[in-house]
Design a protein around this motif. Structure first.
Motif, mmCIF file in Angstrom:
data_model
loop_
_atom_site.group_PDB
_atom_site.id
_atom_site.type_symbol
_atom_site.label_atom_id
_atom_site.label_comp_id
_atom_site.label_asym_id
_atom_site.label_seq_id
_atom_site.Cartn_x
_atom_site.Cartn_y
_atom_site.Cartn_z
ATOM 1 N N GLU A 232 -2.672 -41.967 19.907
ATOM 2 C CA GLU A 232 -1.799 -41.861 18.735
ATOM 3 C C GLU A 232 -2.550 -41.547 17.446
ATOM 4 N N ASN A 233 -3.739 -42.131 17.298
ATOM 5 C CA ASN A 233 -4.532 -41.929 16.074
ATOM 6 C C ASN A 233 -5.955 -41.522 16.453
ATOM 7 N N MET A 234 -6.387 -40.367 15.949
ATOM 8 C CA MET A 234 -7.723 -39.860 16.265
ATOM 9 C C MET A 234 -8.308 -39.163 15.042
ATOM 10 N N GLU A 235 -9.612 -39.365 14.826
ATOM 11 C CA GLU A 235 -10.303 -38.621 13.782
ATOM 12 C C GLU A 235 -11.793 -38.571 14.085
ATOM 13 N N GLU A 236 -12.439 -37.527 13.544
ATOM 14 C CA GLU A 236 -13.889 -37.445 13.626
ATOM 15 C C GLU A 236 -14.446 -37.305 12.220
ATOM 16 N N LYS A 237 -15.564 -37.991 11.966
ATOM 17 C CA LYS A 237 -16.232 -37.899 10.674
ATOM 18 C C LYS A 237 -17.717 -37.594 10.866
ATOM 19 N N THR A 238 -18.239 -36.763 9.980
ATOM 20 C CA THR A 238 -19.661 -36.423 9.980
ATOM 21 C C THR A 238 -20.416 -37.442 9.146
ATOM 22 N N VAL A 239 -21.589 -37.864 9.634
ATOM 23 C CA VAL A 239 -22.392 -38.898 8.992
ATOM 24 C C VAL A 239 -23.548 -38.274 8.206
ATOM 25 N N ARG A 240 -23.712 -38.730 6.970
ATOM 26 C CA ARG A 240 -24.826 -38.323 6.116
ATOM 27 C C ARG A 240 -25.268 -39.532 5.278
ATOM 28 N N TYR A 241 -26.327 -39.353 4.488
ATOM 29 C CA TYR A 241 -26.717 -40.370 3.519
ATOM 30 C C TYR A 241 -25.719 -40.358 2.348
ATOM 31 N N PRO A 242 -25.511 -41.500 1.693
ATOM 32 C CA PRO A 242 -24.534 -41.563 0.600
ATOM 33 C C PRO A 242 -24.822 -40.539 -0.507
ATOM 34 N N GLY A 243 -23.746 -39.922 -1.004
ATOM 35 C CA GLY A 243 -23.847 -38.939 -2.074
ATOM 36 C C GLY A 243 -23.897 -37.501 -1.611
ATOM 37 N N TYR A 244 -24.114 -37.303 -0.311
ATOM 38 C CA TYR A 244 -24.262 -35.936 0.214
ATOM 39 C C TYR A 244 -22.977 -35.132 0.078
ATOM 40 N N ALA A 245 -21.851 -35.720 0.454
ATOM 41 C CA ALA A 245 -20.580 -34.984 0.457
ATOM 42 C C ALA A 245 -20.246 -34.451 -0.930
ATOM 43 N N GLN A 246 -20.502 -35.241 -1.959
ATOM 44 C CA GLN A 246 -20.196 -34.815 -3.323
ATOM 45 C C GLN A 246 -21.027 -33.597 -3.724
ATOM 46 N N LYS A 247 -22.287 -33.560 -3.293
ATOM 47 C CA LYS A 247 -23.137 -32.409 -3.596
ATOM 48 C C LYS A 247 -22.606 -31.146 -2.913
ATOM 49 N N ILE A 248 -22.211 -31.283 -1.651
ATOM 50 C CA ILE A 248 -21.713 -30.126 -0.912
ATOM 51 C C ILE A 248 -20.369 -29.674 -1.479
ATOM 52 N N GLN A 249 -19.537 -30.618 -1.907
ATOM 53 C CA GLN A 249 -18.262 -30.258 -2.538
ATOM 54 C C GLN A 249 -18.488 -29.421 -3.790
ATOM 55 N N MET A 250 -19.552 -29.711 -4.531
ATOM 56 C CA MET A 250 -19.874 -28.928 -5.721
ATOM 57 C C MET A 250 -20.214 -27.487 -5.339
#
Length: 381
Positions: A232-250
């Motif tokens: 019923e509920n499924m998701e996958e998340k990629t793991v990085r060090y904190p702050g990485y996603a914000q840099k890539i979003q930029m």
């Protein structure tokens, strides 16, 4: 549908497409029991196999319109370790030639589209057989079949042990394939319905013993699981060090990942190609640089909670991501070639391989024998 046999493994002929970090490991592992040929357009990639004289190397691009040099008919199995951008087309060509195919490339197309072709040619295509997708699919299926889980969450990633600014990240494969993870819409399941989110969203931090705090964000790694398992509920998340996603979003918001060509001093180039070139050296894993792969899968049924953890780091000259991806692939290849698994012709997603518990046990034992750490816990709700 699946027959599991304990039979003596006989040497087979295997063609491996690509000898990058993961393809190289696959070649080295499979050549222990089989005759292996590797084809790659990169002479630098092939040099990593120079010490293995009994592995045949072919330096050229994969061209399925001219296969005379490869003597394609002699191969019992073809293994794909090419960039995702050409993965689907390559699979289509291989199946069209009537060859069994196992693939680790993370192509954006739905592999189930090739089911009719594989059945017409009476061959088997096992896609997405790395660590995630791949091993994560096997885990999901094992608990879905045996425990009727209603919640599945996979968090997975590979990271350098030494955190160097600005990204604190090293790519275990093509930067273009990594960037693809950040632009491909993330499909997940909520309350039984497929929903689509932007990647790099729903960021959360979590702590891991002996590692510290990590972050994870949505990515499109469920793949065939969205259609093959009733969870019923499924998701996958990629793991990085904190702050990485914000840099890539930029980078993403500024257009660095766009595919529309731009003119720079009379030269035409896509921002994504340009960015990939710049990031290649920054993200390249150093020869003696240590890294690790961590995967945590949380699952719930009505009565129990389950957690599957995997940890690996650099060993024997191979990165952990090469090991966890490559050894999952070679475990399935060995099981297929030896007859331990005998799927019907067609596209066979990884989750279909473990309907018999013995196949699941074989693959986990194979990984454990490679010193990949797996820890499973089970608690009552």
């Amino acid at each position: 549908m699946y027959i599991f046999l304990e039979i003596k493994n006989m040497s087979k002929n295997i063609l491996i497409l690509g000898s990058g970090m993961v393809g190289c490991l696959i070649a080295v592992e499979l050549h222990k029991n089989h005759k292996v040929t590797v084809i790659d357009a990169s002479s630098e990639n092939l040099k990593s196999l120079d010490s293995y004289e009994d592995i045949k190397k072919i330096h050229r691009r994969v061209n399925f319109d001219d296969m005379s040099e490869l003597e394609i008919d002699k191969y019992d199995l073809i293994v794909g370790a090419l960039p995702g951008s050409i993965g689907f087309k390559t699979a289509q060509k291989v199946l069209g030639l009537g060859k069994n195919y196992i693939d680790i490339s993370f192509f954006p197309e739905d592999p189930l589209q090739l089911d009719a072709l594989a059945k017409e040619k009476n061959v088997v295509f096992i896609p997405d057989i790395g660590v995630a997708p791949g091993l994560s699919n096997l885990v999901a299926a094992n608990y879905a079949y045996n425990h009727s889980i209603n919640f599945f969450k996979c968090m997975v990633g590979g990271l350098p042990k030494t955190r160097n600014w600005p990204f604190e990240y090293k790519a275990p494969f093509s930067p273009l394939d990594v960037i693809e993870e950040y632009i491909r819409p993330a499909r997940i399941k909520r309350n039984g319905k497929e929903v689509v989110f932007d990647p790099l969203t729903e960021i959360e931090n979590f702590d891991v013993k002996n590692i510290g705090t990590l972050e994870c964000f949505l990515s499109d790694g469920l793949r065939t699981l969205l259609h093959t398992l009733d969870i019923e509920n499924m998701e996958e998340k990629t793991v990085r060090y904190p702050g990485y996603a914000q840099k890539i979003q930029m980078f993403k918001s500024l257009g660095f990942f766009d595919e529309q060509k731009i003119e720079v001093d009379g030269q035409s180039i896509t921002p994504r190609e340009f960015t990939s070139k710049l990031l290649f050296e920054n993200w390249k894993l150093g020869e003696n640089e240590e890294e690790f792969t961590y995967m945590r899968i949380d699952m719930h049924s009505d009565k129990k909670k389950f957690q599957f953890e995997l940890y690996d780091d650099t060993k024997d000259g191979f990165s952990s991501m090469s090991r966890t991806t490559g050894y999952t692939c070679t475990a399935v290849a060995e099981a297929f070639l030896s007859g331990k698994i005998k799927p019907d012709a067609g596209v066979v997603p990884p989750e279909y391989l473990v309907k018999d518990k013995s196949a699941y046990a074989f693959i986990l034992n194979y990984l454990s024998n490679k010193d990949i750490k797996i820890h499973v816990t089970e608690t009552e709700l």
